[in-house]
Scaffold this motif. Structure first.
Motif, short mmCIF file in Angstrom:
data_model
loop_
_atom_site.label_atom_id
_atom_site.label_comp_id
_atom_site.label_asym_id
_atom_site.label_seq_id
_atom_site.Cartn_x
_atom_site.Cartn_y
_atom_site.Cartn_z
N GLU A 31 0.94 -0.67 -4.76
CA GLU A 31 2.10 -0.68 -5.66
C GLU A 31 2.52 -2.13 -5.85
O GLU A 31 2.91 -2.80 -4.90
CB GLU A 31 3.22 0.15 -5.04
N LYS B 19 0.88 -1.17 0.00
CA LYS B 19 0.00 0.00 0.00
C LYS B 19 0.91 1.21 0.00
O LYS B 19 1.87 1.28 0.79
CB LYS B 19 -0.84 -0.03 1.28
N GLY C 44 -2.73 3.89 -3.60
CA GLY C 44 -2.89 2.71 -4.45
C GLY C 44 -2.13 1.53 -3.86
O GLY C 44 -1.48 1.64 -2.81
#
Ligand code: AHR
Length: 499
Positions: free
Chosen positions: A102, A94, A100
């Motif tokens: 990753e 995270k 997002g």
């Protein structure tokens, strides 16, 4: 306002060299910039590395000299070791900047390989948030060491024998920002930046280090230049005097839905560059930096037109640019050329999909309105800035920010000029007036000279490009020079000739 404007260019009066790195790009792990932008494995438009071929070609067409990576705000919680080695073993994390997950499928080796395919220099930003100095030194070694050391061997084990020789490294990104996990006081930042800079230069004296500034005319910029642009003798184990810091970074974004505010807003960057250069000079005087050490220049590593409110889904920041924005970008570039003596590097933020002139679609690459001024400047405004003067009426309405009014000029015609290594002169004139063409005396072009003309304009200020339609592009024509040229309303014109 009714007087005929005059633009005078003196091609033999060189002001200063234009660094090629003025035309750099920026690719962050944000929105669709990396995944779906640079990297899209399995897409027929991508090569065997998963790199989008159309994106690579566009960077090559731009002759983009340098690309900043991997953030931006993303860097504050990024650990480079997550993104190297066998892909299936790379952790998903995270990330806290853009919220997002990753996947780390694209990391250091992929980016550096991508740079080699494009033919551009990488510029990496170090994690000043959750990262440690040890980790940063490991990254520099992984990229640059040719010795039999653990990190160099890790790189070899990952399939890359030769060092990448990454020259440019940033000491954090916007470390002053309340949105950063590492938000720091100027005192804490200066102390940490000095310590990291010393260690990294001891490890690899060939690198150039970029200090994290703010917008330029701020207490932060004053403090960190004063504390970090000092000079050290013997520090690198030899008798050469040197500075740990090579450039000072600043960031500014401009935007307004009001056209005249939009196109005059980049003028604030001119003021910021002038003031920041003064702070750098002051720091050098206060620290007795000898003139033999090259004067630190500004690394304007985030600049562009960006209105976070209008961009759909602001985390993805997929701006849809108009003709008005294209003219604002042209004026940004005019500023960078006029200020070339103070600009060591500039990287537009960003290059693909996120606040970008290039948008990948399922079927190809869409070139936004702002692509065209960037392309013309990057292709042609190289070499040296030459003396250029404009005498025209001024826009005297409200500006954004308001302080521009009274502090700097806002003529209807915004200009800059350059001469390249072959002696070809390029003159850019941006007519910001939304309703008026200006018949203009152009002094400095030999009458009868054959002039190539490039014009960026559109039917309205709101003209825009999408996957389906292209409303803003470049028209090419030629002109046999006479005393007067008419610069159309709401346009950028580039005149190119060999005296
Ligand atoms: O370019 C988008 C973001 O804007 C960058 O991540 C950050 O440095 C800036 O605030």
């Amino acid at each position: 306002d009714d007087e005929t404007p005059v633009v005078s260019v003196n091609p033999t009066h060189k002001i200063s060299k234009i660094e090629d790195n003025t035309y750099g790009g920026f690719t962050e792990h944000m929105g669709r910039c990396i995944y779906g932008g640079l990297y899209d494995p399995g897409n027929p438009l991508s090569d065997e590395n998963g790199f989008r071929k159309d994106v690579i070609e566009a960077f090559q067409e731009l002759k983009c000299p340098v690309v900043r990576y991997p953030g931006g705000n993303f860097i504050a919680t990024y650990h480079w070791q997550d993104g190297v080695g066998p892909r299936e073993k790379r952790p998903k994390r995270k990330e806290l900047a853009w919220h997002g997950i990753e996947t780390n499928q694209f990391g250091t080796d992929e980016f550096l390989k991508w740079c080699e395919v494009v033919g551009t220099e990488p510029y990496l930003c170090l994690n000043f948030g959750t990262g440690t100095l040890d980790e940063a030194m490991g990254w520099v070694e992984y990229c640059n060491s040719d010795s039999d050391s653990d990190y160099a061997n890790m790189r070899r084990a990952n399939g890359r024998d030769k060092p990448y020789n990454v020259k440019y490294w940033a000491l954090g990104n916007e470390c002053w920002g309340p949105w950063q996990v590492e938000q720091m006081t100027q005192e804490d930042y200066a102390k940490k930046a000095n310590q990291w800079a010393k260690a990294i230069k001891l490890l690899d004296p060939s690198v150039q280090l970029i200090l994290c500034g703010k917008e330029g005319p701020t207490a932060w910029d004053y403090h960190v230049t004063k504390e970090c642009i000092n000079y050290s003798m013997h520090i690198l184990g030899n008798n050469d005097a040197s500075c740990l810091i090579d450039m000072h970074s600043i960031h500014i974004y401009t935007a307004s839905s009001d056209h005249l505010k939009n196109v005059t807003a980049p003028r604030q960057a001119e003021r910021a560059i002038e003031i920041t250069s003064g702070l750098i000079d002051l720091a050098r005087i206060e620290n007795n930096v000898p003139p033999s050490i090259p004067r630190q220049k500004i690394c304007f590593d985030e600049w562009n037109v960006w209105d976070p409110v209008r961009a759909p889904g602001w985390l993805g920041a997929e701006e849809q640019y108009t003709l008005s924005d294209a003219l604002a970008v042209a004026n940004w570039l005019n500023v960078l050329i006029r200020q070339s003596k103070n600009i060591g590097m500039a990287t537009i933020a960003q290059s693909v999909n996120v606040i970008a002139p290039l948008m990948t679609t399922k079927t190809g690459l869409m070139k936004q309105a702002t692509w065209w001024p960037l392309l013309l400047f990057s292709k042609y405004m190289r070499g040296s800035t030459v003396a250029c003067h404009v005498q025209s009426g001024e826009y005297d309405g409200p500006t954004q920010p308001a302080w521009i009014r009274g502090a700097i000029e806002t003529p209807w015609l915004e200009v800059s000029a350059a001469v390249d290594d072959e002696g070809v002169v390029s003159l850019v004139v941006v007519n910001i007036h939304d309703t008026k063409d200006f018949g203009t005396k152009v002094e400095g072009i030999t009458p009868g000279a054959k002039v190539d003309v490039y014009t960026v304009t559109g039917a309205s200020l709101q003209s825009t490009n999408t996957e389906e339609k292209t409303e803003v592009g470049v028209q090419e024509s030629s002109w046999t020079a006479e005393a007067t040229y008419t610069f159309p309303k709401a346009s950028m014109t580039m005149l190119r000739w060999k005296p």
